[in-house]
Design an enzyme around this catalytic site. Structure first.
Site, PDB file in Angstrom:
ATOM      1  N   ALA A 154       0.844  -1.190   0.000  1.00  0.00           N
ATOM      2  CA  ALA A 154       0.000   0.000   0.000  1.00  0.00           C
ATOM      3  C   ALA A 154       0.883   1.245   0.000  1.00  0.00           C
ATOM      4  O   ALA A 154       2.038   1.198   0.418  1.00  0.00           O
ATOM      5  CB  ALA A 154      -0.872  -0.009   1.242  1.00  0.00           C
TER       6      ALA A 154
ATOM      7  N   GLY B 104       0.503  -5.266   0.361  1.00  0.00           N
ATOM      8  CA  GLY B 104      -0.562  -5.357  -0.633  1.00  0.00           C
ATOM      9  C   GLY B 104      -0.089  -6.018  -1.928  1.00  0.00           C
ATOM     10  O   GLY B 104      -0.893  -6.612  -2.658  1.00  0.00           O
TER      11      GLY B 104
ATOM     12  N   GLU C 158       3.414  -5.710   7.037  1.00  0.00           N
ATOM     13  CA  GLU C 158       2.510  -4.702   7.601  1.00  0.00           C
ATOM     14  C   GLU C 158       2.709  -4.448   9.089  1.00  0.00           C
ATOM     15  O   GLU C 158       2.667  -3.300   9.543  1.00  0.00           O
ATOM     16  CB  GLU C 158       1.045  -5.112   7.349  1.00  0.00           C
TER      17      GLU C 158
HETATM   18  C1  3H9 Z   1       0.346  -2.532   3.139  1.00  0.00           C
HETATM   19  O1  3H9 Z   1       0.661  -2.983   2.085  1.00  0.00           O
HETATM   20  C2  3H9 Z   1      -1.025  -2.638   3.722  1.00  0.00           C
HETATM   21  C3  3H9 Z   1      -1.920  -3.573   2.958  1.00  0.00           C
HETATM   22  O2  3H9 Z   1      -2.032  -4.833   3.576  1.00  0.00           O
HETATM   23  C4  3H9 Z   1      -3.284  -2.984   2.912  1.00  0.00           C
HETATM   24  C5  3H9 Z   1      -3.659  -2.607   1.556  1.00  0.00           C
HETATM   25  C6  3H9 Z   1      -4.791  -1.626   1.511  1.00  0.00           C
HETATM   26  N1  3H9 Z   1       4.584   3.455  -0.534  1.00  0.00           N
HETATM   27  O3  3H9 Z   1      13.258   1.997   0.722  1.00  0.00           O
HETATM   28  P1  3H9 Z   1      13.714   2.736  -0.476  1.00  0.00           P
HETATM   29  C7  3H9 Z   1       9.400   5.045  -1.088  1.00  0.00           C
HETATM   30  S1  3H9 Z   1       1.435  -1.689   4.111  1.00  0.00           S
HETATM   31  C8  3H9 Z   1       5.053   4.638  -0.897  1.00  0.00           C
HETATM   32  O4  3H9 Z   1      14.798   3.713  -0.302  1.00  0.00           O
HETATM   33  P2  3H9 Z   1      14.792   0.325  -1.598  1.00  0.00           P
HETATM   34  C9  3H9 Z   1      10.405   5.408  -0.007  1.00  0.00           C
HETATM   35  O5  3H9 Z   1       9.835   6.239   0.968  1.00  0.00           O
HETATM   36  C10 3H9 Z   1       2.882  -1.542   3.104  1.00  0.00           C
HETATM   37  N2  3H9 Z   1       6.361   4.934  -0.994  1.00  0.00           N
HETATM   38  O6  3H9 Z   1      14.092   1.727  -1.677  1.00  0.00           O
HETATM   39  C11 3H9 Z   1      11.461   6.097  -0.840  1.00  0.00           C
HETATM   40  O7  3H9 Z   1      10.987   7.383  -1.168  1.00  0.00           O
HETATM   41  P3  3H9 Z   1      11.916   8.678  -1.024  1.00  0.00           P
HETATM   42  C12 3H9 Z   1       3.683  -2.794   3.147  1.00  0.00           C
HETATM   43  C13 3H9 Z   1       7.198   3.949  -0.703  1.00  0.00           C
HETATM   44  O8  3H9 Z   1      14.982  -0.096  -2.982  1.00  0.00           O
HETATM   45  C14 3H9 Z   1      11.458   5.295  -2.150  1.00  0.00           C
HETATM   46  O9  3H9 Z   1      10.185   4.638  -2.180  1.00  0.00           O
HETATM   47  N3  3H9 Z   1       4.899  -2.575   2.386  1.00  0.00           N
HETATM   48  C15 3H9 Z   1       6.783   2.679  -0.312  1.00  0.00           C
HETATM   49  O10 3H9 Z   1      15.937   0.354  -0.666  1.00  0.00           O
HETATM   50  C16 3H9 Z   1      12.531   4.267  -2.219  1.00  0.00           C
HETATM   51  O11 3H9 Z   1      12.440   3.443  -1.087  1.00  0.00           O
HETATM   52  C17 3H9 Z   1       6.054  -2.270   2.975  1.00  0.00           C
HETATM   53  O12 3H9 Z   1       6.150  -2.169   4.176  1.00  0.00           O
HETATM   54  C18 3H9 Z   1       5.408   2.440  -0.246  1.00  0.00           C
HETATM   55  N4  3H9 Z   1       4.923   1.245   0.114  1.00  0.00           N
HETATM   56  O13 3H9 Z   1      13.725  -0.635  -0.892  1.00  0.00           O
HETATM   57  C19 3H9 Z   1       7.239  -2.100   2.062  1.00  0.00           C
HETATM   58  N5  3H9 Z   1       7.861   1.906  -0.080  1.00  0.00           N
HETATM   59  O14 3H9 Z   1      13.039   8.452  -1.972  1.00  0.00           O
HETATM   60  C20 3H9 Z   1       7.949  -0.818   2.375  1.00  0.00           C
HETATM   61  C21 3H9 Z   1       8.936   2.681  -0.324  1.00  0.00           C
HETATM   62  O15 3H9 Z   1      11.024   9.801  -1.366  1.00  0.00           O
HETATM   63  N6  3H9 Z   1       9.052  -0.556   1.481  1.00  0.00           N
HETATM   64  N7  3H9 Z   1       8.536   3.918  -0.696  1.00  0.00           N
HETATM   65  O16 3H9 Z   1      12.340   8.699   0.406  1.00  0.00           O
HETATM   66  C22 3H9 Z   1      10.243  -1.194   1.588  1.00  0.00           C
HETATM   67  O17 3H9 Z   1      10.449  -2.063   2.402  1.00  0.00           O
HETATM   68  C23 3H9 Z   1      11.346  -0.750   0.667  1.00  0.00           C
HETATM   69  O18 3H9 Z   1      11.052   0.547   0.244  1.00  0.00           O
HETATM   70  C24 3H9 Z   1      11.531  -1.636  -0.593  1.00  0.00           C
HETATM   71  C25 3H9 Z   1      12.539  -0.948  -1.559  1.00  0.00           C
HETATM   72  C26 3H9 Z   1      12.111  -2.990  -0.124  1.00  0.00           C
HETATM   73  C27 3H9 Z   1      10.252  -1.837  -1.316  1.00  0.00           C
END
Ligand code: 3H9
Length: 709
Positions: free
Chosen positions: A66, A112, A135
């Site tokens: 999400a 998501g 999450e």
């Molecule tokens: C969910 O899914 C709830 C559902 O069950 C319900 C559905 C309704 N959204 O980490 P990075 C941004 S809860 C928006 O440096 P990497 C991050 O802020 C979600 N933005 O890259 C950064 O922006 P900025 C469950 C996001 O390659 C840029 O992307 N998901 C999101 O080292 C680069 O990020 C998670 O918890 C997002 N979801 O790592 C996953 N994610 O440059 C969370 C990242 O402006 N994300 N950004 O600061 C991660 O773990 C890592 O970002 C990921 C990439 C492994 C994906």
């Protein structure tokens, strides 16, 4: 077929449609993506020429979950429900679609994203793909059907682990668990997905049979499920302390996994929305976003960091060996220097010892370690051998003169652009650098013990540290995968001084008749890994005593040692190393040390204080108020100025509970006026240590907060 979607591209070939998600930066499930996916799927499914659909992502991401910014902005349960339900309906539509949907998982498939993949009829992933439901780490539960679908594919026991701890897994493990059907190399991904599509088209695979909701083999019977969940909850009670989401996830599993998956998902969405608006979720999401922003310091904006390839490490003691481990692990050519051959051999042995854990965990073999050491680590007793280094890190004796002598020599040996980083935990950087012709090249790199495992690096700028040196140090911290806090020079820098202050209320509370065990319990229940007395026993009461005396000398009257501390110090029990401190460690379990209890009792008696009970909340308020005040003092003094980074540092350097967001988040939640009034009250009772910082008063009176409102 329409092609003007903002976040997806659609093509089709031989009756198979390919939907490619392209929604920078990480393919989050934004409202736009949900709309495009919904419309795109409808369009492809309705197309008479399309017989199967493949969904894939771009670059390193399938879907990263999400949209975190949207999640953070949720204020009401209704908004939360709306967010979850929209995604849940979309995923159910995928699962019940009249044509097979194949998930080609090209990279991060999280939250998501995995919930979408679970709704597909076939999943193929690349080896580097990471799949998970993280999450709970953001304080919420999977809110779009993942809780109900995952156990159907992999069974309840592994699903419990994945859902309640939020730890993602690699494609290989996903294959072994039955979460994906195949793992193929990246250039084989789309061909493999097409092959699967053809198997559906030919009738070899049946869509209805493969719908996740129809998988029942791995589901436990009601009684067995209940017992499994109860046992899991009891076993992990300590780890879930203070959190909400793991309990809600367990509730969702306990009530769910019935024959009515839609009703179960609806309940999950309600639980998701309850979590999403909780302060815990807001704190954890704040920590996630702050982590991404850490190191983007305005001082170095636009500066190109120097390339660091060759490293030199001075001293192979406890810190030095841990730092060498980090350097080798992250691919740096390293030279370890020490004073003589025996010291070098000791250092080398210490470096080997730091790898014992990964070897025991089978993450590395002995042979691989030997190869790493042979190829990438050189040793020397001659400073001359360090002339090629791009960055020298020093962790020798904590003696200013000794360190200065080495730096002076190195300045003659190394290239002018070589950066000098000192790992001192307390000596002034500015003074250390004063012996250099170019003090701009020196910076503090304060690692925490054990350096190879603690996630924080405190970067300290001396008065003359150049912006270029800082930019390179920040890039280096990123390269060794550390969270970082950039601060200016001052006694105890940030983390040490902050932690001392957070626990400095201990003698005041003890002297005031509050029970030691009650204080320890309040702090642990708050979520800190150790209570103040246990921490003091671990680090050494004698060390704490001397550090406090140094602080008092440098920072003035406010920091004068509490007389009770002096008496406890005089008992000669310095903590764990002497088997006695606040606690007695001679038995099987530590128990309060009767000798210290007697010292406290006598002190109270002399002051006419009688033992009294105090609520855990009041104990914590007394400790937190002092901690917040110290943070404000450090901001006033120009030591640090970024509340988000300060909070991250305390979480990663001292174990402050992430779900509380950090000490300054706590201050904002408490309200600065309430903090100010509490400090005034405590100042009256306990004296000048509690005198409110001018900044606290000013913020309270003008209604300000540490974080933007
Ligand atoms: C969910 O899914 C709830 C559902 O069950 C319900 C559905 C309704 N959204 O980490 P990075 C941004 S809860 C928006 O440096 P990497 C991050 O802020 C979600 N933005 O890259 C950064 O922006 P900025 C469950 C996001 O390659 C840029 O992307 N998901 C999101 O080292 C680069 O990020 C998670 O918890 C997002 N979801 O790592 C996953 N994610 O440059 C969370 C990242 O402006 N994300 N950004 O600061 C991660 O773990 C890592 O970002 C990921 C990439 C492994 C994906």
């Amino acid at each position: 077929m329409q092609t003007d979607y903002k976040t997806i591209n659609i093509s089709h070939h031989d009756g198979i449609a390919l939907l490619t998600i392209d929604n920078p930066p990480v393919n989050p499930m934004s409202a736009q993506l949900e709309k495009d996916l919904g419309d795109g799927l409808k369009e492809t499914l309705a197309h008479p020429g399309v017989r199967a659909v493949i969904l894939t992502g771009t670059g390193k991401n399938f879907i990263a979950g999400a949209d975190i910014h949207k999640l953070q902005s949720l204020k009401t349960r209704e908004e939360g429900f709306q967010m979850g339900w929209t995604a849940a309906k979309l995923f159910s539509a995928i699962e019940t679609a009249p044509k097979p949907v194949i998930m080609a998982i090209n990279g991060n498939c999280l939250g998501g994203g995995l919930e979408a993949a679970l709704a597909g009829h076939y999943r193929v992933a690349v080896p580097g793909a990471v799949l998970g439901l993280p999450e709970v780490q953001l304080g919420v539960i999977p809110g779009a059907g993942g809780i109900q679908r995952l156990p159907r594919l992999i069974g309840l026991a592994p699903a419990l682990e994945m859902i309640t701890f939020g730890r993602p897994i690699k494609a290989g493990e996903a294959l072994a668990l039955g979460l994906v059907d195949a793992v193929v190399e990246p250039d084989e991904l789309l061909p493999a997905a097409r092959q699967a599509a053809r198997r559906f088209i030919s009738g070899e695979l049946r869509r209805e049979q493969r719908m996740t909701r129809n998988q029942k083999d791995k589901l436990a019977k009601a009684e067995e499920k209940k017992a499994l969940i109860e046992e899991f909850q009891t076993r992990n009670a300590k780890k879930f302390r203070g959190l909400l989401a793991p309990f809600k996830a367990l509730e969702a599993l306990e009530k769910g996994l019935t024959g009515d998956i839609e009703a179960d998902i609806r309940r999950d969405v309600e639980l998701f929305s309850e979590c999403a608006i909780s302060p815990i979720a807001k704190n954890l999401i704040g920590v996630f976003l702050n982590t991404r922003a850490s190191g983007r310091h305005p001082r170095i904006k636009g500066l190109e960091p120097a390339k660091i390839k060759k490293m030199a490490m001075l001293g192979g003691g406890v810190m030095g060996s841990g730092i060498v481990h980090l350097l080798l692990q992250n691919g740096f050519e390293t030279v370890l220097w020490d004073i003589d051959e025996p010291a070098l051999q000791k250092g080398l042995a210490a470096v080997r010892k730091t790898f014992a854990y990964p070897i025991k965990q089978k993450k590395m073999t002995e042979a691989a370690l030997e190869e790493l050491l042979q190829k990438h680590l050189a040793t020397t007793t001659s400073l001359e051998d360090l002339q090629e280094a791009d960055l020298v890190i020093e962790a020798v004796l904590e003696d200013l003169r000794v360190k200065q002598d080495i730096w002076k020599k190195l300045e003659e040996i190394c290239r002018p652009e070589t950066i000098f980083g000192t790992n001192t935990s307390a000596l002034p950087i500015t003074e250390m650098a004063s012996v250099l012709k170019d003090p701009g090249r020196m910076i503090g790199l304060h690692f925490f013990n054990p350096a190879e495992r603690m996630p924080l690096l405190e970067i300290i700028c001396g008065r003359k540290t150049s912006d270029q040196t800082l930019a390179t140090a920040v890039a280096f911290a990123r390269n060794i995968k550390k969270f970082m806090l950039v601060v200016n020079d001052g006694p105890g820098f940030y983390v040490t001084r902050q932690l001392i202050a957070l626990f400095a209320g201990l003698p005041y509370l003890l002297a005031d008749g509050v029970d030691l065990v009650a204080i320890e319990k309040a702090v642990k229940d708050f979520g800190m890994p150790l209570g103040p007395a246990s921490l003091e026993d671990l680090t050494g009461i004698d060390i704490g005593y001397h550090v406090n005396q140094t602080l008092a000398r440098k920072l003035g009257e406010r920091y004068t040692l509490h007389p009770l501390i002096k008496r406890i110090y005089q008992t000669g029990g310095y903590g764990r190393k002497t088997n006695a401190g606040y606690y007695d460690y001679s038995g099987e379990k530590p128990v309060p040390n009767p000798q210290v209890a007697e010292v406290i009792r006598q002190f109270q008696q002399e002051k006419g204080i009688v033992p009294r009970s105090m609520e855990a909340m009041e104990i914590m308020d007394t400790l937190l108020a002092l901690g917040i005040n110290e943070a404000a003092l450090m901001i006033e003094e120009g030591i640090c100025d970024r509340p988000a980074d300060m909070d991250l540092a305390l979480i990663n350097g001292a174990g402050f509970p992430a779900y509380r967001g950090g000490i300054l988040r706590c201050a904002d939640a408490w309200g600065l006026m309430a903090v100010y009034e509490k400090l005034l009250d405590l100042e009256k009772r306990y004296g000048p240590r509690y005198r409110p910082a001018a900044l606290i008063q000013e913020m309270a009176e003008s209604g300000k907060t540490f974080y933007p409102k």
